[in-house]
Scaffold this active site. Sequence first.
Site, short mmCIF file in Angstrom:
data_model
loop_
_atom_site.label_atom_id
_atom_site.label_comp_id
_atom_site.label_asym_id
_atom_site.label_seq_id
_atom_site.Cartn_x
_atom_site.Cartn_y
_atom_site.Cartn_z
N LYS A 96 5.12 0.01 -11.45
CA LYS A 96 5.66 1.31 -11.85
C LYS A 96 4.50 2.13 -12.41
CE LYS A 96 8.49 3.51 -15.34
NZ LYS A 96 9.32 3.29 -16.53
N GLY A 157 13.27 8.03 -24.75
CA GLY A 157 13.77 7.75 -26.10
C GLY A 157 14.73 8.79 -26.64
N ALA A 183 14.40 6.98 -17.86
CA ALA A 183 14.22 7.65 -19.15
C ALA A 183 15.33 8.62 -19.48
CB ALA A 183 12.88 8.37 -19.23
#
Lengths: 258, 368
Positions: A96, A157, A183
């Site tokens: 990745k 996050g 994400a």
Amino acid sequence: MDKLVLKGHEFESRLLTGTGKFSDKNLIAPMLKASGSNIITMALRRVNFSNPKENVLNYIPKDVTLLPNTSGARNAEEAIKIARIAREAGCGDFIKIEIINDMKYLMPDNEETIKATKVLADEGFIVLPYIVPDLITAKKLEEAGAAAVMPLGSPIGSNKGLQTKALIEMINENKKVPVIVDAGIGTPSQAAEAMEMGVDAVLVNTAISTAEDPVKMGEAFALGVKAGRMAYLSKLAKTSKYANASSPLTDFLFRGEK
Amino acid sequence: MGFYSVVKEWKDFDFEGYFSKVTDEDVVDSIYKEHLTEYDFLNLLSPIAKNHLEEMARRANEIKTQHFGNIISLYMPIYISNFCTNNCTYCGFSKKNHIVRKHQNLEQIEEEAKEIAKTGVEHILMLTGEAHGLVTLDYLKDAVKVLKKYFNSVSIEVMPLEEWEYKELVDIGLDGLTVYQETYNEERYDEVHLSGKKKDYHFRLDTPERGAKAGIRTIGIGPLFGLSEIRKEAFMAGMHLKYLTDNYLNSSFSISLPRINPAEGGFQPDHPLDDITFVQFMTAFRIFQIKADINISTREVASFRDHLMHMGITKMSVGSKTDVGGYTENDPSTCQFEISDNRSAEETIQAIRDNGYQPIFKDWEQIK
């Protein structure tokens, strides 16, 4: 359920998970079991090759595909070096690409990501690049040999879900390789929402690893992903601004009734 | 002009006047805001915010968990020279102090490195005093090269250097820099730094910025609490963190809250920082700058450090020795300050696990 295919490799689960942020590495294996996830990402910079007790690789069941990531790389050159280290260390051919140059918002650098993808795909890696959702970048990545593209749903996050939905839709509608939302996904319902759009998979780390019960949360995400995929495959009913009668009022005119 | 322009901007600000007007509602509002202004940060530092300490601690922990996860990164310090040509009133290494001085050669550094490496910790912080002609750029470069053989990440806490000097260190694999301003109060700075190169306030103030320009990846800053009015110091450190974060997207920044511990020379702080205010400041930093690392050293006692784990910290030093040769020699030098957490690396690591966190031994892959 239909399988996720990445450069000829088939996977039962459309939920990718991560190793970071767990309070205890011993939670990784039961989380994988409960979630059914068969691809797990880990930051190469955190892998302790020389210290077996601290080496995260020893906590991942052998039947799960490793997806090392290049976290820590700030340009293509560094990402390429990290990918090669990962392969030499026996982490397999999946990589990745994560190139982050901006430590304030942690936004990936699309331009450098395209460069690294080209080099690594040519070297036979199965490259999954993490990007800011942008159609042109996605097209360039396909051309560069990416096995999938991984646009962010919202900043890492943030747990804010699909704030970039319109941009991901553009990529998804025009894709030649799978689209994996990475994400920002913070809840199983957000994962389901992404899957309902028709993206091919989602990667969830923080929301699982920092939950009070990461094992149960892994299972919850598996269900969300499955529900979203099933809904997509069964073709969602159209939405409308106005009410649609389930028994049309004018239908009789065309059936010859009076 | 750099960060000094910000220092000047706040120089005549009426902190006491502002703090006296902060209400409980203001504090609560600032705790839960997503994007905090400088005034929100002031609200969190205000005396009245102590009424909301529990809420601040919970919010700090929530933010840390979300952005960093249930982890605490480990590092160990290595002191390689305690000679110093500065005369600073508060420091055990001050040239006026008659202490046991040592300066390690490369073989001695290597012996210490081998000993530290046995703990499994892959992040090391190399420290020296500021000693012209003795602690030179070449000495630092050689020492970094030795440490690179044993550790994935090498940081330095040495005298401020020029940008080109940092670049040379980055080229051989340095990735971290720590430099404390000691005090942001320019007049007070002049008073406590009696002589030596450290007397130059501006050169020190601009050090983190020179490091960032040179491409150092992680940069740690902090005031030394005890030298000047604590709320202003905390505020200016927060402004410094914000300034660096906003201007140097390429580097990540961390903040420490060192407070003066007993050292040779017997300096007594005239602005002590008590535990309650320490927690208030630490959680205020976390809420104000969510992406910054917060670092707690062994200056703090073991039980206090264990409690702080749950309030937003991301980095801890373990098993520290602050004397030159501390890990290998029976007869080490005088230490810089007294360690308050005397646990071994293994004991602290176990405490981290017992508190529900994963200790991170390695968070950096050397790719040079």
